[in-house]
Scaffold this active site. Structure first.
Site, PDB file in Angstrom:
ATOM      1  N   ASP A 398       0.857  -1.184   0.000  1.00 12.04           N
ATOM      2  CA  ASP A 398       0.000   0.000   0.000  1.00 12.04           C
ATOM      3  C   ASP A 398       0.897   1.240   0.000  1.00 12.04           C
ATOM      4  O   ASP A 398       2.112   1.158  -0.162  1.00 12.04           O
ATOM      5  CB  ASP A 398      -0.932  -0.048   1.219  1.00 12.04           C
ATOM      6  CG  ASP A 398      -2.238   0.700   1.008  1.00 12.04           C
ATOM      7  OD1 ASP A 398      -2.202   1.806   0.420  1.00 12.04           O
ATOM      8  OD2 ASP A 398      -3.296   0.199   1.437  1.00 12.04           O
ATOM      9  N   ASP A 512      -5.847   3.367  -7.127  1.00 17.16           N
ATOM     10  CA  ASP A 512      -6.768   3.709  -6.039  1.00 17.16           C
ATOM     11  C   ASP A 512      -7.114   5.196  -6.137  1.00 17.16           C
ATOM     12  O   ASP A 512      -6.532   5.941  -6.932  1.00 17.16           O
ATOM     13  CB  ASP A 512      -6.070   3.399  -4.706  1.00 17.16           C
ATOM     14  CG  ASP A 512      -7.005   3.466  -3.510  1.00 17.16           C
ATOM     15  OD1 ASP A 512      -8.237   3.480  -3.710  1.00 17.16           O
ATOM     16  OD2 ASP A 512      -6.501   3.499  -2.376  1.00 17.16           O
ATOM     17  N   GLU A 515     -11.682   8.262  -8.090  1.00 14.30           N
ATOM     18  CA  GLU A 515     -13.046   8.726  -8.373  1.00 14.30           C
ATOM     19  C   GLU A 515     -13.079  10.079  -9.119  1.00 14.30           C
ATOM     20  O   GLU A 515     -14.086  10.286  -9.823  1.00 14.30           O
ATOM     21  CB  GLU A 515     -13.848   8.826  -7.070  1.00 14.30           C
ATOM     22  CG  GLU A 515     -14.113   7.505  -6.401  1.00 14.30           C
ATOM     23  CD  GLU A 515     -12.867   6.866  -5.767  1.00 14.30           C
ATOM     24  OE1 GLU A 515     -12.776   5.632  -5.768  1.00 14.30           O
ATOM     25  OE2 GLU A 515     -12.000   7.626  -5.280  1.00 14.30           O
ATOM     26  N   ASP A 610     -13.073  -0.114   0.710  1.00 12.23           N
ATOM     27  CA  ASP A 610     -12.610  -0.118   2.102  1.00 12.23           C
ATOM     28  C   ASP A 610     -13.673  -0.664   3.044  1.00 12.23           C
ATOM     29  O   ASP A 610     -14.311   0.079   3.812  1.00 12.23           O
ATOM     30  CB  ASP A 610     -12.194   1.293   2.517  1.00 12.23           C
ATOM     31  CG  ASP A 610     -10.992   1.785   1.732  1.00 12.23           C
ATOM     32  OD1 ASP A 610     -10.274   0.941   1.172  1.00 12.23           O
ATOM     33  OD2 ASP A 610     -10.776   3.002   1.675  1.00 12.23           O
ATOM     34  N   HIS A 668      -6.453  -8.155   2.664  1.00 13.20           N
ATOM     35  CA  HIS A 668      -5.888  -6.802   2.796  1.00 13.20           C
ATOM     36  C   HIS A 668      -6.374  -6.180   4.100  1.00 13.20           C
ATOM     37  O   HIS A 668      -7.520  -6.360   4.496  1.00 13.20           O
ATOM     38  CB  HIS A 668      -6.302  -5.939   1.612  1.00 13.20           C
ATOM     39  CG  HIS A 668      -5.773  -4.537   1.651  1.00 13.20           C
ATOM     40  ND1 HIS A 668      -4.482  -4.241   2.028  1.00 13.20           N
ATOM     41  CD2 HIS A 668      -6.368  -3.355   1.349  1.00 13.20           C
ATOM     42  CE1 HIS A 668      -4.310  -2.919   1.960  1.00 13.20           C
ATOM     43  NE2 HIS A 668      -5.428  -2.374   1.547  1.00 13.20           N
TER      44      HIS A 668
END
Length: 928
Positions: A398, A512, A515, A610, A668
């Site tokens: 990450d 990630d 949006e 998430d 994750h």
């Protein structure tokens, strides 16, 4: 032996699905008025009307909630058929406001839980709409002119519209409504162009002329699939609305949202506007998919796709009915007639594109967490997994691997050994994936951070209305946002990745925050006043603003304004990323994206965001996964064991069992929580997790073949039960079980503290995957033993599954002997197939570099037929043939005419071992 307990079956029953053919049937060649839908429904509507008026009168007499005197025309509209005339949120709709729009006002008691209920302000039967003035035949269909003579209540009402109809195929209809005089923004998505009109469509299309409306029927049954006369068409510059009746209440799709697979039509609203927020019921989430699938009475299915990338709201009501509202673009509909749900999804993907074929290693087990802290700590987890011989192909990092959370960097202290870690992974046949965000740090000294300096020099970022880079805030602090609608940005993205890959040779990418996410609302300077950031109508988005936790809608991009492109941001980044990976590695790309839009399956998979370490999150992952199967993105899964919060050993064990059957399987975890990789638990839990991963790895040949069929023709991989049993109403609401393909049934435990699970078994014979013992179901809910270490898997009769002795990586597994599992039908037949190639090269099917085998059983003869061969198949042998459901003990078994030893068990399982047959050679096996 497994014991099954028959339960009293409680299944969702369909509401009355009888279609009321509203009014007279118009023809496209003669002018006339369609009798209003509220009159033409006959006795049913009359009864509802009488009931409504009776209740209304009684409430007036009994002093119920206050009601104004209503015009008789308003009383004609049954409650469930009231289409909302004042959908604005956070407005107390008064009679004065409602009647200023020319609509009916009638108060209703508020529903429980603060949800929206029956609209107080609704359209009367005679509300002005468009008139179909002309309609002419074309080579592909029809073209018409729609005229509105009375303005509606939103600004910049468009008076003349163009109607284009294309009968594209016998099962696909295209209807497009746009401004007749001026061009408007349309989604830059490549769609198929047809050259001739469908010759034998399975649908019939009629029109109402005044008011304009579309009536679409299925010829075989007469079922009305669309009837847009139920409410007026509104087409203003920033408010487009069209409503339709629905033939049943069994509606699916319309993502991305968290909820049950089957939508509630009880006055619910689904908003499509990409948003960074932890998955929560009723919120608009990361992606936008304006597509629904509807099951009709009797098992037929159809789908509707609105090709529109603006903010969209879909209002559902119990009529049953549906309203599309969007604030830009055009009304561009594709309707898919199936007639079964599998075919609907295939037809949808014929328009948006079939998903990419993933590399084999993408279908293995992935491990990640935010908060490893260093490359050495990451490496320790990899070594621990190897030490316990737990299957793992891919290690991820990450954002903590980055230097100051800046893309294309790694921390020179904490992650100094990252290149060595990646080298070690590759030596062990494993892969490395890391995260990237589209927000590029903008605060570094000039000349110290090439990605920003070069992007600024080339003009590759989103700009404000003043032409300067829009600055927001993400993980590295103040950031600019890459404009992936600009082809030049794709080249810059590639160059950045090439520079990083030279130091850290990653194998795939995790995109990630696309949006795009912004820790500010809009930008550091907010958003300017104007119709883009403050439109006349704002759909029910989380935060009540288009710029809530994203960039300004007025931001300028190469292709258009962000107002139009917001929902496409993740798709455009995925396209750039997949292209870069192909150029860098020369192999199939692996990309996992958070934000998605139709057609994205061609470029990436998706994880469900998430989630939390809670039992309900584990359950919600199943309808989430199945919905993305409908959306043409089969490579999908949730964070196994949950991302935020702390898991428990029981929850994580059960979740690993379920997650081993996500098409994309990744464990994750967030930072500052206890570890949840398999090595972190007790020996018993660790063993259970290891065993279920070994089961997944054994099934990789079967799973890989399913993905080939998805890539080739749009089949689903993870599949709702109703896709295979559409006539069985008991399956229509099932979302706690699912299938891989048509034949492997997964029934996970989704509750704490239990050692059994109930599952529905559609009619037929089902075999226990592990033992071959059978259960013959008439369509029953059964209770099964499910101790913590056990996941219930069942094979459907008539299937043949190719499996392989599992190794700890997909590469190690590939070289092991195969075992073919045959599940005989009640008529002693079975069928299966296998697609086999090198697992990673580009376009192997298109280039002919593959093997394809078909397996078949009839009359006690198993046959393997090689329809296409490649060199890879010569490296693999078939070792075992297990045949479930052999009713009588055989006296002998013949392999290619030669007698072979075998074993036969009391549960009717015949096994022939030590075959040693090359996969590249056909063979036959007969039992007598």
């Amino acid at each position: 032996m497994k014991s099954y307990q028959k339960l009293t079956t409680t299944v969702p029953q369909p509401a009355a699905c009888r279609v009321e053919e509203e009014g007279a049937t118009p023809t496209p060649t003669g002018r006339g008025k369609l009798a209003p839908w509220w009159v033409g429904s006959g006795l049913l509507v009359a009864a509802v009307l009488l009931s409504t008026i009776t209740v209304w009168v009684l409430r007036q007499v009994s002093g119920g909630w206050p009601r104004p005197t209503l015009p008789p025309k308003c009383l004609l509209v049954p409650e469930s058929h009231r289409f909302d005339c004042y959908p604005e949120r956070h407005v107390v709709v008064t009679q004065e406001l409602c009647e200023s729009r020319g609509c009916c006002f009638m108060e209703s008691p508020p529903p429980a839980g603060g949800k929206r209920g029956v609209p107080w302000c609704f359209y009367p039967p005679d509300f002005p709409s468009y008139t179909l003035e002309t309609l002419n035949q074309t080579a592909l269909g029809m073209v018409g002119l729609l005229v509105r003579r009375e303005k509606a209540y939103y600004p910049q009402d468009i008076e003349m519209l163009r109607l284009d109809v294309e009968f594209q195929t016998d099962t696909r209809l295209h209807i497009k409504i746009t401004d007749a005089a001026n061009p408007r923004y349309e989604v830059p998505l490549e769609v198929p162009q047809v050259m001739k009109r469908a010759e034998n469509p399975i649908y019939s299309l009629d029109f109402s002329w005044d008011p304009f409306g579309v009536l679409l029927r299925r010829k075989a049954t007469g079922t009305v699939l669309l009837n847009t006369t139920v409410a007026p068409l509104i087409f203003a510059d920033q408010f487009l609305q069209i409503s339709t009746s629905l033939p049943s209440r069994f509606l699916y799709g319309l993502g991305e949202h968290r909820g049950t697979l089957l939508h509630s039509l009880d006055w619910s609203t689904l908003t499509l506007w990409a948003r960074d927020v932890a998955p929560t019921e009723s919120f608009n989430l990361y992606g936008a998919h304006p597509f629904y699938l509807l099951m009709e009475e009797g098992g037929d299915a159809h789908g509707v796709f609105l090709l529109n990338s603006n903010a969209i709201e879909v209002a559902l009501q119990p009529a049953p009915g549906l309203t599309w509202r969007t604030i830009g673009g055009v009304l561009d509909f594709y309707i898919f007639l199936g007639p079964d749900p599998n075919m609907v999804i295939q037809q949808y993907q014929q328009v948006i594109g079939f998903p990419a074929m993933p590399p084999l290693w993408a279908l293995s087990f992935h491990l990640c967490r935010w908060g490893y802290g260093s490359s050495n700590e990451t490496w320790e987890i990899v070594r621990a997994m190897r030490n316990y011989r737990i299957p793992q192909d891919v290690q991820w990092n990450d954002i903590d691997y980055m230097d100051g959370y800046r893309d294309f960097t790694f921390d020179p202290q904490k992650f100094a050994s990252l290149p060595s870690l990646v080298e070690d992974l590759h030596k062990h046949g494993q892969r490395y994936v890391m995260i990237l965000d589209p927000g590029i740090s903008s605060t570094n000294p000039r000349g110290s951070y090439w990605p920003f300096d070069e992007g600024l020099r080339r003009g590759l970022f989103l700009n404000t209305t003043q032409g300067q880079p829009l600055i927001g805030q993400v993980w590295p602090g103040y950031t600019a946002f890459a404009d992936f609608s600009n082809p030049d940005t794709h080249q810059w993205w590639l160059e950045n990745l090439q520079r990083f890959h030279a130091n850290v040779p990653f194998d795939g990418l995790w995109i990630d925050m696309n949006e795009p996410s912004n820790f500010m609302d809009g930008s550091e300077d907010g958003c300017p006043p104007g119709e883009l950031d403050s439109p006349p109508y704002t759909p029910a988005v989380l935060g009540d603003s288009l710029s809530a936790k994203t960039v300004c809608a007025s931001a300028k991009q190469k292709a258009s304004v962000h107002y139009n492109l917001h929902n496409l941001y993740g798709l455009m980044e995925a396209k750039a990323t997949a292209s870069a990976l192909i150029q860098i590695r020369g192999k199939r790309p692996f990309v996992i994206s958070r934000s998605t839009f139709p057609s994205q399956g061609q470029y990436s998979g998706h994880w469900l965001g998430d989630n939390r370490s809670q039992w309900k999150d584990m359950y919600y992952s199943i309808p989430g996964m199945l919905s993305f199967s409908l959306f043409g993105i089969p490579l999908v899964g949730a964070d196994i064991c949950g991302f935020s919060g702390s898991t428990s050993e029981e929850l994580c064990t059960r979740w690993m069992e379920l997650g081993a059957f996500y098409p994309f399987a990744r464990n994750h975890n967030t930072q500052n929580e206890k570890a949840q990789d398999p090595t972190a638990f007790s020996p018993a839990a660790r063993t259970a997790m290891k065993n279920v991963l070994l089961t997944r790895y054994s099934l990789l040949p079967f799973l890989y073949t399913l993905f080939h069929r998805a890539h080739l023709q749009g089949d689903t991989v993870a599949r709702p039960l109703f896709f295979e049993f559409p006539w069985d109403v008991a399956t229509l609401g099932l979302d706690r079980q699912f299938l891989w393909g048509r034949s492997l049934l997964v029934t996970p435990v989704l509750e704490p503290g239990v050692d059994s699970v109930t599952g529905y078994f559609p009619r037929g014979v089902w075999y226990d995957f592990y033992t071959g013992s059978s259960v013959n179901s008439s369509g029953e809910t059964l209770k099964m033993s499910a101790p913590l270490e056990h996941l219930n898997l069942h094979v459907r009769e008539g299937a043949i599954l190719p499996t392989q002795k599992p190794g700890t990586t997909s590469g190690a597994t590939r070289g092991n002997p195969m075992r073919l599992i045959v599940a005989l039908s009640s008529s002693t037949t079975a069928w299966g197939d296998l697609f086999w190639d090198d697992g990673e090269s580009l376009d192997t099917f298109e280039r002919g570099s593959y093997s394809y085998l078909v397996f078949n059983v009839t009359q006690n003869i198993f046959t393997s037929t090689v329809l296409h061969a490649s060199t890879e198949a010569t490296e693999v042998t078939i070792g075992i043939l297990s045949i479930f459901g052999v009713r009588e003990p055989p006296s002998k078994v013949l392999l290619n005419g030669q007698e072979r030893p075998f074993s036969y068990l009391d549960n009717q399982v015949l096994t022939v071992s030590d075959l040693g047959l090359s996969l590249s050679q056909g063979f036959s096996l007969r039992w007598l």
